[in-house]
Write an enzyme that holds these catalytic residues in place. Structure first.
Site, PDB file in Angstrom:
ATOM      1  N   ASP A 293       0.806  -1.210   0.153  1.00  0.00           N
ATOM      2  CA  ASP A 293       0.184  -0.069  -0.038  1.00  0.00           C
ATOM      3  C   ASP A 293       0.797   1.240  -0.075  1.00  0.00           C
ATOM      4  O   ASP A 293       0.409   2.272  -0.698  1.00  0.00           O
ATOM      5  CB  ASP A 293      -0.916  -0.115   1.175  1.00  0.00           C
ATOM      6  CG  ASP A 293      -1.984  -0.831   0.769  1.00  0.00           C
ATOM      7  OD1 ASP A 293      -2.803  -1.088  -0.060  1.00  0.00           O
ATOM      8  OD2 ASP A 293      -2.396  -1.822   1.843  1.00  0.00           O
ATOM      9  N   GLU A 296       3.101   0.911  -3.635  1.00  0.00           N
ATOM     10  CA  GLU A 296       2.203   0.889  -4.904  1.00  0.00           C
ATOM     11  C   GLU A 296       1.362   2.186  -4.998  1.00  0.00           C
ATOM     12  O   GLU A 296       0.729   2.523  -6.071  1.00  0.00           O
ATOM     13  CB  GLU A 296       1.558  -0.351  -4.941  1.00  0.00           C
ATOM     14  CG  GLU A 296       2.602  -1.344  -5.241  1.00  0.00           C
ATOM     15  CD  GLU A 296       2.168  -2.707  -5.319  1.00  0.00           C
ATOM     16  OE1 GLU A 296       2.515  -3.714  -6.148  1.00  0.00           O
ATOM     17  OE2 GLU A 296       1.143  -2.937  -4.796  1.00  0.00           O
ATOM     18  N   VAL A 374      -7.174   3.511   2.463  1.00  0.00           N
ATOM     19  CA  VAL A 374      -6.990   2.937   1.453  1.00  0.00           C
ATOM     20  C   VAL A 374      -8.243   2.062   0.600  1.00  0.00           C
ATOM     21  O   VAL A 374      -8.330   0.937   1.342  1.00  0.00           O
ATOM     22  CB  VAL A 374      -5.574   1.901   1.799  1.00  0.00           C
ATOM     23  CG1 VAL A 374      -5.085   1.076   0.550  1.00  0.00           C
ATOM     24  CG2 VAL A 374      -4.810   2.426   2.722  1.00  0.00           C
ATOM     25  N   ALA A 375      -8.692   2.680   0.065  1.00  0.00           N
ATOM     26  CA  ALA A 375      -9.894   2.287  -0.566  1.00  0.00           C
ATOM     27  C   ALA A 375     -10.972   1.768   0.398  1.00  0.00           C
ATOM     28  O   ALA A 375     -11.257   2.748   1.151  1.00  0.00           O
ATOM     29  CB  ALA A 375      -9.778   1.052  -1.616  1.00  0.00           C
ATOM     30  N   ASN A 376     -11.291   0.264   0.563  1.00  0.00           N
ATOM     31  CA  ASN A 376     -12.225   0.060   1.462  1.00  0.00           C
ATOM     32  C   ASN A 376     -11.685  -0.003   3.230  1.00  0.00           C
ATOM     33  O   ASN A 376     -12.564   0.345   3.977  1.00  0.00           O
ATOM     34  CB  ASN A 376     -12.490  -1.334   1.296  1.00  0.00           C
ATOM     35  CG  ASN A 376     -11.482  -2.260   0.884  1.00  0.00           C
ATOM     36  OD1 ASN A 376     -10.618  -2.015   0.155  1.00  0.00           O
ATOM     37  ND2 ASN A 376     -11.328  -3.235   1.882  1.00  0.00           N
ATOM     38  N   TYR A 377     -10.523  -0.088   3.084  1.00  0.00           N
ATOM     39  CA  TYR A 377      -9.741  -0.242   4.527  1.00  0.00           C
ATOM     40  C   TYR A 377      -9.424   0.964   5.135  1.00  0.00           C
ATOM     41  O   TYR A 377      -9.060   2.047   4.357  1.00  0.00           O
ATOM     42  CB  TYR A 377      -8.570  -1.079   4.461  1.00  0.00           C
ATOM     43  CG  TYR A 377      -8.580  -2.452   5.206  1.00  0.00           C
ATOM     44  CD1 TYR A 377      -8.326  -2.315   6.572  1.00  0.00           C
ATOM     45  CD2 TYR A 377      -8.879  -3.509   4.631  1.00  0.00           C
ATOM     46  CE1 TYR A 377      -8.750  -3.534   7.491  1.00  0.00           C
ATOM     47  CE2 TYR A 377      -9.348  -4.660   5.560  1.00  0.00           C
ATOM     48  CZ  TYR A 377      -8.885  -4.614   6.742  1.00  0.00           C
ATOM     49  OH  TYR A 377      -9.206  -5.900   7.559  1.00  0.00           O
ATOM     50  N   HIS A 427      -7.231 -12.958   4.729  1.00  0.00           N
ATOM     51  CA  HIS A 427      -5.956 -12.158   4.488  1.00  0.00           C
ATOM     52  C   HIS A 427      -5.125 -11.666   5.578  1.00  0.00           C
ATOM     53  O   HIS A 427      -5.387 -12.088   6.519  1.00  0.00           O
ATOM     54  CB  HIS A 427      -6.458 -10.847   3.643  1.00  0.00           C
ATOM     55  CG  HIS A 427      -7.573 -10.104   4.512  1.00  0.00           C
ATOM     56  ND1 HIS A 427      -8.801 -10.200   4.994  1.00  0.00           N
ATOM     57  CD2 HIS A 427      -7.086  -8.869   5.120  1.00  0.00           C
ATOM     58  CE1 HIS A 427      -9.136  -9.544   5.572  1.00  0.00           C
ATOM     59  NE2 HIS A 427      -8.173  -8.573   5.862  1.00  0.00           N
TER      60      HIS A 427
HETATM   61 CU    CU Z   1      -8.103  -7.397   7.634  1.00  0.00          CU
END
Ligand code: CU
Length: 655
Positions: A293, A296, A374-377, A427
């Site tokens: 993250d 990139e 970071v997008a969804n997180y 994950h």
């Molecule tokens: Cu997680």
């Protein structure tokens, strides 16, 4: 009055825009250049006086020519005007992806007949309700496209514009995207699966009325206990400087403890250097999810403005943050960094039962933090300094799980059902921290310590004698270490200069949590992409070019070739070196239904504790604060002790 800009301060908007103006005047960047990652060359800037122009480097891309350059430049200062210093070509595939580049390719994908046709098969015709997140593709480039700057897309559907954007994954659909030509090159369609029937909103009132919660207010009647001068922070005996970079977000410089009038350095620099988030599920929309993250994308431009929603309570000092966006403009993140104090329960206590006297001190910590979305997180990074001399990094993981669609009646192999036709894959999150240590000076040693029984029966006649066994990590070939909490294992960072009154080197102890490993097959792409996650602690001798644990440009990089595992081969001595420690803090995330539709904060982190650094408990001078212990008139509210985190409302509010 603001202090004069120091070398370690974040780049100012003026410094960034002056340099970009010069770069934009160069014809080779073409008519639609893209930018990424401006950063101060700290090893050069370190010797500059306050207010002087600073050396920087950044990346500029010409997508029409499949070309990219690393540009070195000087910002303007009291001694010089802004100027360009050099251009060197870099592989055009490899620079990080900006949010602006992501938005452009998402719009192009929404206009793509290929995607429109694939979505029509699923009954989706309103493209304004479709979102596409370009995901990094490193290691999974199709062989015939390997030379292009690529991405692949996760596709999401909303039932209304204000729907949770990550609750309805479009299953089975994988567009392969060219980030330069802005085209959908091809679409993999793995078959239609019913769309999630249930929404995932988490706004108040969606799933029932709010509970009632009594007010809880933090008051600091005399104001904050810290002082800030420019980017220098002083609090109790601690001082440090606030930095901020494109790649790492918040950086702490020169963390130092004033020990009865003597400034004693502890850390020269501390930051979260990289994140690696591999998904461990073979689903066609999940197996490519493995993100660096920071390398990139970049923590700086992903930093959340705390004006949008305040995280901290009490007397707060905010720092604005500035990042270079993908179009070459300065992105201002107002209130990007939060500095505040928190009550932290008990510092120390004893009740003398013979005299019925109690001595107790309340603990407090100084917290400096930022959140990256970071997008969804959403990831919160909280550095805390404590009155007992310890330092802590706590990472708070929240936001929305990255989910996949699943057919009716199927059970996920590598995930967990969270909603009808929605599964959350297993994950992991690895946070690679970089600590440039300076325990009582620049030259330090790394010692691993573990517990062992004494085998000599003469020394251990009762069998209970245990010793702590220190092992010097003498050079880099031995400096990839695994944690083992079953052996009471930890590390000691020792001064090479100074000893305490017991003739031991002064030291800090590094304690890592019981962390995870990758579990994937040896040789798998997830493993070869990030060989650094195979260990829990790495150490190197400071080398200015070794900035980032996965290499300078991990996007579409050759697997296993760059970064710390390559640097280790030099096998430099660590015995009295300028030591750089790279703890890898990893968490294995096996999702729970209770983490849907938004995750309560999960926490992981590390601790540095003084270990023979001070002569005795350094917090004996913390005064008693009796006000907190006085019973309230109502007689039921003595003291909400036992939790110290006032930074979050969740699950603390009703005792
Ligand atoms: Cu997680």
């Amino acid at each position: 009055m603001t202090a004069e800009r120091r070398w370690s301060d974040p780049l100012t908007p003026g410094e960034i825009s002056d340099v970009i103006t010069l770069v934009k005047a160069d014809a080779r960047i073409g008519s639609r250049p893209r930018f990424w990652g401006i950063a101060v060359e700290e090893h050069i800037a370190r010797s500059l006086a306050a207010g002087q122009g600073r050396p920087v480097r950044l990346v500029v891309m010409n997508p029409d020519e499949h070309a990219a350059w690393e540009v070195t430049a000087w910002t303007a200062g009291v001694d010089r005007a802004a100027s360009l210093a050099g251009w060197s070509a870099v592989d055009a595939k490899r620079p990080g992806v900006s949010s602006e580049e992501a938005r452009m390719i998402a719009q192009a994908a929404r206009n793509s007949p290929l995607l429109i046709e694939a979505l029509a098969k699923r009954g989706i015709t309103d493209m304004s309700l479709v979102s596409i997140d370009p995901e990094s593709i490193t290691g999974f480039e199709p062989a015939d496209l390997a030379e292009r700057r690529l991405s692949w897309g996760t596709v999401w559907y909303r039932e209304s514009p204000d729907d949770n954007g990550y609750a309805r994954p479009v299953a089975g659909l994988v567009p392969i995207l060219d980030l330069e030509t802005l085209e959908v090159i091809r679409i993999e369609d793995h078959g239609v699966i019913p769309m999630a029937s249930e929404g995932g909103n988490f706004r108040s009132g969606t799933w029932g009325p709010d509970r009632s919660v009594a007010p809880l207010e933090i008051t600091q009647p005399e104001g904050a206990g810290f002082s800030v001068d420019g980017h220098l922070v002083n609090w109790q005996n601690w001082s440090f400087r606030v930095g901020f970079t494109h790649r790492e977000g918040l950086v702490l410089h020169d963390v130092s403890y004033n020990d009865a009038g003597t400034e004693r350095p502890v850390l020269r620099r501390a930051a979260v250097n990289e994140m690696y988030v591999p998904y461990l599920d073979a689903d066609p929309t999940a197996y490519r999810k493995n993100f660096f993250d920071w390398g990139e994308y970049g923590a700086g431009p992903l930093t959340a403005s705390l004006e949008l929603g305040c995280d901290c309570l009490g007397e707060i000092k905010y720092f604005d943050a500035y990042a270079l966006d993908g179009m070459g403009d300065v992105k201002t993140i107002s209130n990007g960094i939060c500095l505040h104090e928190e009550d932290f329960s008990i510092l120390w206590k004893h009740v003398n039962t013979r005299t019925d006297e109690a001595d107790v001190r309340r603990a407090r910590r100084l917290v400096i933090s930022f959140f990256a979305t970071v997008a969804n997180y959403d990831y919160g990074f909280y550095w805390s300094l404590y009155q007992d001399g310890s330092i802590e990094l706590e990472v708070k993981l929240t936001g929305i799980l990255s989910v996949s669609g699943i057919a009716d009646g199927e059970a996920p192999l590598s995930g967990r059902m969270v909603s009808p036709n929605v599964q959350a894959p297993i994950h992991q999150h690895y946070f690679a921290v970089r600590l440039d240590t300076s325990i009582d000076g620049p030259l330090n040693r790394l010692v691993e310590v573990h517990a062992e029984v004494e085998e000599d029966e003469e020394l251990n006649p009762y069998g209970n004698a245990v010793k702590m066994v220190p092992t010097l990590i003498a050079s880099e070939k031995d400096a990839g270490r695994l944690n083992d909490s079953s052996r009471a294992q930890h590390w000691r960072v020792e001064s090479a200069h100074r000893t305490n009154r017991f003739d031991e080197p002064t030291a800090y102890r590094l304690v890592l949590p019981n962390t995870t490993r990758l579990f994937s097959k040896p040789g798998s792409i997830v493993e070869r992409k990030a060989p650094f996650v195979a260990k829990h602690l790495w150490a190197t001798a400071y080398e200015p070019s070794e900035r980032f644990i996965a290499g300078d440009y991990p996007n579409q990089a050759p697997l296993s070739a760059e970064g710390i595992t390559a640097w280790q081969e030099a096998d430099r001595s660590l015995d009295g070196a300028e030591l750089v420690l790279w703890p890898i803090v990893g968490t294995h995330h096996y999702p729970r239904p209770e983490e849907w539709p938004i995750m309560p904060v999960a926490r992981i982190g590390l601790r540095l504790e003084p270990d023979g650094f001070f002569t005795r408990n350094p917090s004996l001078d913390v005064p008693m604060s009796d006000a907190a212990c006085r019973p309230r008139a109502e007689g039921h509210g003595h003291d909400h002790s036992g939790h110290g985190d006032h930074g979050h409302h969740d699950h603390h509010d009703h005792h």
